[in-house]
Design a protein around this motif. Structure first.
Motif, PDB file in Angstrom:
ATOM      1  N   GLU A   6     -51.677  45.847  54.376  1.00  0.00           N
ATOM      2  CA  GLU A   6     -51.083  46.741  53.395  1.00  0.00           C
ATOM      3  C   GLU A   6     -50.558  45.944  52.190  1.00  0.00           C
ATOM      4  O   GLU A   6     -50.168  44.777  52.325  1.00  0.00           O
ATOM      5  N   SER A  21     -51.915  50.300  49.199  1.00  0.00           N
ATOM      6  CA  SER A  21     -53.298  50.066  49.585  1.00  0.00           C
ATOM      7  C   SER A  21     -53.331  49.475  50.995  1.00  0.00           C
ATOM      8  O   SER A  21     -52.401  48.785  51.404  1.00  0.00           O
ATOM      9  N   CYS A  22     -54.406  49.754  51.696  1.00  0.00           N
ATOM     10  CA  CYS A  22     -54.633  49.196  53.028  1.00  0.00           C
ATOM     11  C   CYS A  22     -56.070  48.694  53.052  1.00  0.00           C
ATOM     12  O   CYS A  22     -57.008  49.493  53.047  1.00  0.00           O
ATOM     13  N   ALA A  23     -56.230  47.389  53.067  1.00  0.00           N
ATOM     14  CA  ALA A  23     -57.552  46.781  53.071  1.00  0.00           C
ATOM     15  C   ALA A  23     -57.934  46.381  54.489  1.00  0.00           C
ATOM     16  O   ALA A  23     -57.137  45.787  55.210  1.00  0.00           O
ATOM     17  N   ARG A  72     -59.428  57.338  50.452  1.00  0.00           N
ATOM     18  CA  ARG A  72     -60.099  56.145  50.951  1.00  0.00           C
ATOM     19  C   ARG A  72     -61.356  55.888  50.140  1.00  0.00           C
ATOM     20  O   ARG A  72     -61.982  56.813  49.615  1.00  0.00           O
ATOM     21  N   LYS A  76     -65.210  50.075  49.414  1.00  0.00           N
ATOM     22  CA  LYS A  76     -64.279  48.967  49.210  1.00  0.00           C
ATOM     23  C   LYS A  76     -63.457  48.650  50.461  1.00  0.00           C
ATOM     24  O   LYS A  76     -62.575  47.803  50.421  1.00  0.00           O
ATOM     25  N   THR A  78     -61.097  50.252  51.812  1.00  0.00           N
ATOM     26  CA  THR A  78     -59.688  50.370  51.440  1.00  0.00           C
ATOM     27  C   THR A  78     -59.219  51.820  51.496  1.00  0.00           C
ATOM     28  O   THR A  78     -59.948  52.734  51.115  1.00  0.00           O
ATOM     29  N   TYR A  80     -55.772  54.343  50.460  1.00  0.00           N
ATOM     30  CA  TYR A  80     -54.675  54.366  49.503  1.00  0.00           C
ATOM     31  C   TYR A  80     -53.672  55.461  49.866  1.00  0.00           C
ATOM     32  O   TYR A  80     -53.993  56.440  50.524  1.00  0.00           O
TER      33      TYR A  80
END
Length: 127
Positions: A6, A21-23, A72, A76, A78, A80
């Motif tokens: 995060e 963001s969560c990658a 989402r 990517k 990711t 959000y």
């Protein structure tokens, strides 16, 4: 092994906005239903928002409906969380979570349903 990271937390005044963001890495992002949870000091971790594999289905806790938006980007890897009209009671550590599924309609709102967790990002809203 899936890793979730995060970012985007910080200090903001009441009424302000933040985007978390969560990658994800190490797995097939499009195979995970995703969710945001939060935990305030002295309280249990609670559900905030969830999104299905393609983003078609979402759900929110009543406390953030109309203020937060989950999304989402599978290209990517990711997820959000757009947070608007922030309130002091939104102060917490925010965690992203993933649940392995092949069902496009699956979303989840409980902590036991998650297979993976991020380390969390602090959001502090001052009054």
């Amino acid at each position: 092994q899936v890793q979730l990271v995060e970012s985007g937390g910080g200090l903001v005044q009441a009424g302000g906005s933040l985007m978390l963001s969560c990658a994800a890495s190490g797995g097939t992002f499009s195979s995970y239903a995703l969710a945001w949870f939060r935990q305030a000091p002295g309280k249990e971790r609670e559900f905030v928002a969830t999104i299905s594999l393609t983003g078609r289905y979402t759900d929110y806790t009543e406390f953030v409906k109309g203020r937060f938006t989950i999304s989402r980007d599978n290209a990517k890897n990711t997820m959000y969380l757009h947070m608007n009209s922030l309130k002091p009671e939104d102060t917490a550590v925010y965690y992203c979570a993933a649940r392995i599924t092949s069902n496009r309609s699956v979303i989840f709102t409980s902590t036991p349903a998650a297979n993976y967790w991020g380390q969390g990002t602090q959001v502090t809203v001052s009054s």
